[in-house]
Design a protein around this motif. Structure first.
Motif, PDB file in Angstrom:
ATOM      1  N   THR A 163      -0.095 -10.399 -14.733  1.00  0.00           N
ATOM      2  CA  THR A 163       1.038 -11.299 -14.062  1.00  0.00           C
ATOM      3  C   THR A 163       0.278 -12.014 -12.473  1.00  0.00           C
ATOM      4  N   THR A 164      -0.637 -11.324 -12.104  1.00  0.00           N
ATOM      5  CA  THR A 164      -1.474 -11.882 -10.845  1.00  0.00           C
ATOM      6  C   THR A 164      -2.493 -12.631 -11.098  1.00  0.00           C
ATOM      7  N   GLY A 165      -3.419 -11.862 -12.016  1.00  0.00           N
ATOM      8  CA  GLY A 165      -4.811 -12.109 -12.079  1.00  0.00           C
ATOM      9  C   GLY A 165      -5.436 -11.307 -11.034  1.00  0.00           C
ATOM     10  N   ARG A 166      -4.977 -10.403 -10.418  1.00  0.00           N
ATOM     11  CA  ARG A 166      -5.557  -9.447  -9.364  1.00  0.00           C
ATOM     12  C   ARG A 166      -5.801  -8.269  -9.818  1.00  0.00           C
ATOM     13  N   GLU A 167      -6.444  -7.447  -9.083  1.00  0.00           N
ATOM     14  CA  GLU A 167      -6.650  -5.843  -9.683  1.00  0.00           C
ATOM     15  C   GLU A 167      -5.929  -4.918  -8.755  1.00  0.00           C
ATOM     16  N   LEU A 168      -5.392  -3.897  -9.454  1.00  0.00           N
ATOM     17  CA  LEU A 168      -4.784  -2.858  -8.760  1.00  0.00           C
ATOM     18  C   LEU A 168      -5.824  -1.981  -8.097  1.00  0.00           C
ATOM     19  N   MET A 169      -5.818  -1.760  -6.987  1.00  0.00           N
ATOM     20  CA  MET A 169      -6.583  -0.807  -6.351  1.00  0.00           C
ATOM     21  C   MET A 169      -6.312   0.618  -6.053  1.00  0.00           C
ATOM     22  N   VAL A 170      -7.088   1.618  -6.622  1.00  0.00           N
ATOM     23  CA  VAL A 170      -6.787   2.864  -6.345  1.00  0.00           C
ATOM     24  C   VAL A 170      -8.108   3.901  -5.795  1.00  0.00           C
ATOM     25  N   LYS A 171      -7.694   4.666  -4.828  1.00  0.00           N
ATOM     26  CA  LYS A 171      -8.785   5.210  -4.105  1.00  0.00           C
ATOM     27  C   LYS A 171      -8.285   6.616  -4.060  1.00  0.00           C
ATOM     28  N   GLN A 172      -9.206   7.589  -4.169  1.00  0.00           N
ATOM     29  CA  GLN A 172      -8.779   9.077  -4.100  1.00  0.00           C
ATOM     30  C   GLN A 172      -9.852   9.718  -3.173  1.00  0.00           C
ATOM     31  N   THR A 173      -9.491  10.498  -2.142  1.00  0.00           N
ATOM     32  CA  THR A 173     -10.422  11.285  -1.320  1.00  0.00           C
ATOM     33  C   THR A 173     -10.060  12.739  -1.572  1.00  0.00           C
ATOM     34  N   ASN A 174     -10.781  13.630  -0.775  1.00  0.00           N
ATOM     35  CA  ASN A 174     -10.351  14.815  -0.800  1.00  0.00           C
ATOM     36  C   ASN A 174      -9.149  15.311  -0.214  1.00  0.00           C
ATOM     37  N   ILE A 175      -8.558  14.269   0.820  1.00  0.00           N
ATOM     38  CA  ILE A 175      -7.442  14.509   1.700  1.00  0.00           C
ATOM     39  C   ILE A 175      -6.223  13.476   1.221  1.00  0.00           C
ATOM     40  N   GLU A 176      -6.450  12.169   0.489  1.00  0.00           N
ATOM     41  CA  GLU A 176      -5.734  11.066   0.448  1.00  0.00           C
ATOM     42  C   GLU A 176      -5.710  10.513  -0.921  1.00  0.00           C
ATOM     43  N   PHE A 177      -4.525  10.028  -1.363  1.00  0.00           N
ATOM     44  CA  PHE A 177      -4.520   9.096  -2.638  1.00  0.00           C
ATOM     45  C   PHE A 177      -3.665   7.804  -2.110  1.00  0.00           C
ATOM     46  N   THR A 191       0.781  -1.208   0.029  1.00  0.00           N
ATOM     47  CA  THR A 191      -0.022  -0.101  -0.022  1.00  0.00           C
ATOM     48  C   THR A 191       0.901   1.436   0.032  1.00  0.00           C
ATOM     49  N   VAL A 192       0.632   2.065  -0.907  1.00  0.00           N
ATOM     50  CA  VAL A 192       1.325   3.300  -1.100  1.00  0.00           C
ATOM     51  C   VAL A 192       0.411   4.557  -1.126  1.00  0.00           C
ATOM     52  N   LYS A 193       0.444   5.369  -0.070  1.00  0.00           N
ATOM     53  CA  LYS A 193      -0.660   6.401   0.234  1.00  0.00           C
ATOM     54  C   LYS A 193      -0.034   7.704   0.538  1.00  0.00           C
ATOM     55  N   ASN A 194      -0.495   8.608   0.128  1.00  0.00           N
ATOM     56  CA  ASN A 194       0.080  10.236   0.238  1.00  0.00           C
ATOM     57  C   ASN A 194      -1.003  11.174   0.476  1.00  0.00           C
ATOM     58  N   ASN A 195      -0.756  11.903   1.079  1.00  0.00           N
ATOM     59  CA  ASN A 195      -1.675  13.441   1.360  1.00  0.00           C
ATOM     60  C   ASN A 195      -1.824  13.885   0.203  1.00  0.00           C
ATOM     61  N   LEU A 196      -3.113  14.199  -0.249  1.00  0.00           N
ATOM     62  CA  LEU A 196      -3.480  14.983  -1.506  1.00  0.00           C
ATOM     63  C   LEU A 196      -3.035  16.405  -1.599  1.00  0.00           C
ATOM     64  N   GLN A 197      -2.403  16.852  -2.249  1.00  0.00           N
ATOM     65  CA  GLN A 197      -2.024  18.339  -2.834  1.00  0.00           C
ATOM     66  C   GLN A 197      -2.329  18.690  -4.180  1.00  0.00           C
ATOM     67  N   LYS A 198      -3.347  19.278  -4.200  1.00  0.00           N
ATOM     68  CA  LYS A 198      -4.031  19.470  -5.812  1.00  0.00           C
ATOM     69  C   LYS A 198      -3.168  20.937  -6.046  1.00  0.00           C
ATOM     70  N   LYS A 199      -2.735  20.908  -7.385  1.00  0.00           N
ATOM     71  CA  LYS A 199      -2.020  22.106  -7.938  1.00  0.00           C
ATOM     72  C   LYS A 199      -2.834  23.352  -8.204  1.00  0.00           C
ATOM     73  N   ALA A 200      -2.455  24.487  -8.133  1.00  0.00           N
ATOM     74  CA  ALA A 200      -3.119  25.658  -8.492  1.00  0.00           C
ATOM     75  C   ALA A 200      -3.839  25.525  -9.848  1.00  0.00           C
ATOM     76  N   THR A 201      -3.084  25.207 -10.753  1.00  0.00           N
ATOM     77  CA  THR A 201      -3.652  24.867 -12.046  1.00  0.00           C
ATOM     78  C   THR A 201      -3.636  23.576 -12.314  1.00  0.00           C
TER      79      THR A 201
END
Length: 66
Positions: A44-58, A15-25
């Motif tokens: 390669t694995t037959g499994r899915e990558l999971m991606v989730k984004q909220t207002n504060i975190e990716f 799991t790789v997680k970071n705080n979301l910082q939107k750019k001005a443009t």
């Protein structure tokens, strides 16, 4: 503001997680990198990558190859 990146292994996923910082443009992203990674993981694995984004975190969860 500092970018905080967290990396953890849990439930057979890296799991790789970071705080979301939107750019001005905002530039429209094709998200080709995530699409390519998702396709490679699926092939390669037959499994899915999971991606989730909220207002504060990716978060991306990459299945471990067992």
């Amino acid at each position: 503001n500092p970018l905080n990146i967290y990396i953890d292994v849990e439930d057979n996923y890296v799991t790789v997680k970071n705080n979301l910082q939107k750019k001005a443009t905002q530039l429209k992203s094709t998200q080709i990198g995530l699409k390519n990674l998702g396709e490679r993981i699926r092939l390669t694995t037959g499994r899915e990558l999971m991606v989730k984004q909220t207002n504060i975190e990716f978060t991306v969860k990459v299945p471990l190859m067992l």
